[in-house]
Design a protein around this motif. Structure first.
Motif, mmCIF file in Angstrom:
data_model
loop_
_atom_site.group_PDB
_atom_site.id
_atom_site.type_symbol
_atom_site.label_atom_id
_atom_site.label_comp_id
_atom_site.label_asym_id
_atom_site.label_seq_id
_atom_site.Cartn_x
_atom_site.Cartn_y
_atom_site.Cartn_z
ATOM 1 N N ASP A 182 12.223 73.215 53.216
ATOM 2 C CA ASP A 182 13.414 73.661 52.181
ATOM 3 C C ASP A 182 13.939 72.276 51.434
ATOM 4 O OD1 ASP A 182 15.229 75.455 50.772
ATOM 5 O OD2 ASP A 182 16.929 74.714 52.151
ATOM 6 N N PHE A 183 13.909 71.361 52.107
ATOM 7 C CA PHE A 183 14.551 70.168 51.554
ATOM 8 C C PHE A 183 13.812 69.520 50.255
ATOM 9 C CE2 PHE A 183 15.237 65.469 50.986
ATOM 10 C CZ PHE A 183 16.592 65.490 50.995
ATOM 11 N N ASN A 184 14.940 69.394 49.310
ATOM 12 C CA ASN A 184 14.326 69.030 47.847
ATOM 13 C C ASN A 184 15.415 68.711 46.979
ATOM 14 O OD1 ASN A 184 13.889 69.228 45.174
ATOM 15 N ND2 ASN A 184 12.768 70.998 45.250
ATOM 16 N N PRO A 185 15.693 67.143 46.879
ATOM 17 C CA PRO A 185 16.681 66.700 46.224
ATOM 18 C C PRO A 185 16.769 67.183 44.755
ATOM 19 C CG PRO A 185 15.205 64.965 47.224
ATOM 20 C CD PRO A 185 14.608 66.440 47.594
ATOM 21 N N ALA A 201 16.395 61.964 54.482
ATOM 22 C CA ALA A 201 16.898 62.849 53.729
ATOM 23 C C ALA A 201 18.223 62.028 52.988
ATOM 24 C CB ALA A 201 17.232 64.309 54.293
ATOM 25 N N GLN A 202 19.103 61.375 53.953
ATOM 26 C CA GLN A 202 20.319 60.781 53.727
ATOM 27 C C GLN A 202 19.764 59.606 52.730
ATOM 28 O OE1 GLN A 202 23.473 61.242 54.060
ATOM 29 N NE2 GLN A 202 23.586 62.334 56.052
ATOM 30 N N ALA A 203 18.567 59.048 53.006
ATOM 31 C CA ALA A 203 18.264 57.932 51.881
ATOM 32 C C ALA A 203 17.763 58.605 50.550
ATOM 33 C CB ALA A 203 17.111 57.218 52.648
ATOM 34 N N ALA A 204 17.309 59.674 50.454
ATOM 35 C CA ALA A 204 16.756 60.305 49.201
ATOM 36 C C ALA A 204 18.014 60.695 48.290
ATOM 37 C CB ALA A 204 15.954 61.629 49.685
ATOM 38 N N LEU A 205 19.185 60.947 49.160
ATOM 39 C CA LEU A 205 20.362 61.396 48.499
ATOM 40 C C LEU A 205 21.365 60.378 48.208
ATOM 41 C CD1 LEU A 205 20.858 65.009 50.214
ATOM 42 C CD2 LEU A 205 19.714 64.461 47.852
ATOM 43 N N ALA A 206 20.930 59.111 48.237
ATOM 44 C CA ALA A 206 21.469 58.049 48.263
ATOM 45 C C ALA A 206 22.490 57.791 46.948
ATOM 46 C CB ALA A 206 21.024 56.683 48.483
ATOM 47 N N ARG A 233 16.428 70.049 43.739
ATOM 48 C CA ARG A 233 17.102 71.333 43.745
ATOM 49 C C ARG A 233 18.804 71.278 44.208
ATOM 50 N NH1 ARG A 233 16.389 74.390 47.881
ATOM 51 N NH2 ARG A 233 14.118 73.990 47.963
ATOM 52 N N ILE A 234 19.061 70.331 45.013
ATOM 53 C CA ILE A 234 20.399 69.956 45.291
ATOM 54 C C ILE A 234 20.959 69.485 44.154
ATOM 55 C CG2 ILE A 234 21.767 68.287 46.564
ATOM 56 C CD1 ILE A 234 19.475 68.684 49.070
ATOM 57 N N GLU A 235 20.325 68.523 43.408
ATOM 58 C CA GLU A 235 21.012 67.837 41.940
ATOM 59 C C GLU A 235 21.329 69.223 41.099
ATOM 60 O OE1 GLU A 235 18.398 63.989 42.412
ATOM 61 O OE2 GLU A 235 17.841 65.244 40.671
ATOM 62 N N ARG A 236 20.544 70.176 41.070
ATOM 63 C CA ARG A 236 20.707 71.343 40.247
ATOM 64 C C ARG A 236 21.720 72.181 40.577
ATOM 65 N NH1 ARG A 236 17.659 74.502 36.710
ATOM 66 N NH2 ARG A 236 15.970 72.959 36.541
ATOM 67 N N TYR A 237 21.881 72.008 41.898
ATOM 68 C CA TYR A 237 23.295 72.938 42.601
ATOM 69 C C TYR A 237 24.559 72.272 42.280
ATOM 70 C CZ TYR A 237 21.380 76.655 45.327
ATOM 71 O OH TYR A 237 20.787 77.927 45.618
ATOM 72 N N LEU A 238 24.325 70.808 42.344
ATOM 73 C CA LEU A 238 25.634 69.870 42.155
ATOM 74 C C LEU A 238 26.141 70.147 40.679
ATOM 75 C CD1 LEU A 238 25.424 66.713 44.390
ATOM 76 C CD2 LEU A 238 25.912 69.127 44.758
#
Ligand SMILES: Nc1nc2c(ncn2[C@@H]2O[C@H](COP(=O)(O)OP(=O)(O)OP(=O)(O)O)[C@@H](O)[C@H]2O)c(=O)[nH]1
Ligand SMILES: [Mg+2]
Ligand SMILES: [Zn+2]
Length: 286
Positions: free
Chosen positions: A52-55, A89-94, A57-62
């Motif tokens: 499910d992890f997808n930076p 994952a934390q690095a991908a969302l830095a 998609r997270i950006e879209r949510y934000l």
């Protein structure tokens, strides 16, 4: 869900203005907005550390959360599972973390781990859980509640997709005195056109873009492009910039559709007025 109304015991008299609202464009031919949650303080953007992890998609949510005036907190679930890599994952969302967006990785099944969310769940606070089906929203809800109230279900083995187990939004009073809204997993997440990219997790990028030589720089091959320079210098993630450009186009497209829709509405109002005037002249009221 989440609107406050004035009620005299029998009827709803008025809806109070919304303090915040997470909205999306409804699927379909005609422009329409759908409110996911109103008057919430915090949105937990829930994403599994499995497939499910997808930076992006997270950006879209934000964009939709921050654009709606709600504070986002990214919650990465399934940190206990074999094969998940919370550090990567934390690095991908830095970039997001650098802008002050909290990112937590945890086991949603473990009440002790989930207690890390307490900071956003004090008395009188309201939070909503958003994220794909199977991300663990209802699992988090149950751990925060201390009882298995919401139904949960295993995700599909091969792609970690959920089964749309939660079908209605649920407003839940937590023991902490906070309100929590569990929502069904969302398939589509289109902007309404009202979002501000600067408030939607792209503030850093917008600030850099303001340094480009040309006002209308498309950040492709223009000379003096500060965005490309930042990518080359390793200060910006190229994939995130590509997503920013995509989302920016979507917001602009939706804003056009919204403007058209409003123009049509006011046209209709003007025509109605004119029609009423003509009728009044023809059939004078006594
Ligand atoms: N091991 C582990 N399993 C988890 C975790 N979070 C969720 N799960 C499992 O993932 C599956 C999906 O969780 P749900 O809570 O039903 O997901 P949801 O986000 O509510 O999904 P929808 O209601 O379909 O939108 C369940 O089998 C959970 O037990 C976690 O942190 N660790
Ligand atoms: Mg659920
Ligand atoms: Zn540029």
């Amino acid at each position: 869900m989440g609107d406050w109304v004035l009620h005299d015991g029998k009827r709803i008299l008025a809806m109070l203005p919304r303090r915040s609202a997470i909205k999306r464009a409804a699927a379909g031919e005609h422009y329409q907005q759908q409110v996911i949650a109103a008057n919430v303080d915090t949105a937990f953007v829930v994403c599994g550390l499995d497939a499910d992890f997808n930076p992006r998609r997270i950006e879209r949510y934000l964009l939709l959360v921050g654009g709606g005036g709600v504070q986002p907190v990214v919650v990465l679930t399934k940190a206990d599972r074999d094969g998940t890599d919370a550090d990567a994952a934390q690095a991908a969302l830095a970039d997001l973390r650098a802008q002050g967006v909290p990112v937590l990785a945890l086991n949603a099944k473990d009440p002790q781990a989930v207690a890390a969310l307490a900071a956003w769940l004090g008395p009188g606070r309201t939070a909503v859980l958003v994220g794909s089906s199977g991300a663990g929203k209802s699992t988090l809800t149950n751990s925060l509640l201390g009882e298995q109230r919401m139904k949960t279900a295993e995700v599909r083995e091969h792609d970690s997709r959920g089964r749309h187990t939660t079908t209605h939004r649920a407003l839940i009073a937590l023991p902490s005195g906070a309100c929590l809204v569990d929502t069904p997993g969302m398939r589509e997440l289109k902007p309404t056109g009202e979002e501000e990219l600067a408030d939607g997790g792209f503030g850093d990028l917008e600030a850099i873009a303001a340094q480009c030589r040309f006002n209308d720089c498309a950040h492709q091959n223009e000379p003096g492009c500060a965005v490309r320079a930042a990518i080359e210098a390793g200060e910006l993630d190229g994939a995130r910039v590509a997503n920013y450009l995509k989302l920016r186009d979507e917001v602009a497209g939706a804003a056009d559709r919204l403007a058209n829709r409003l123009a049509q509405k006011s046209d209709a109002r003007v025509q109605n007025k004119a029609l009423r005037k003509r009728l009044d002249e023809k059939y004078p009221r006594r």
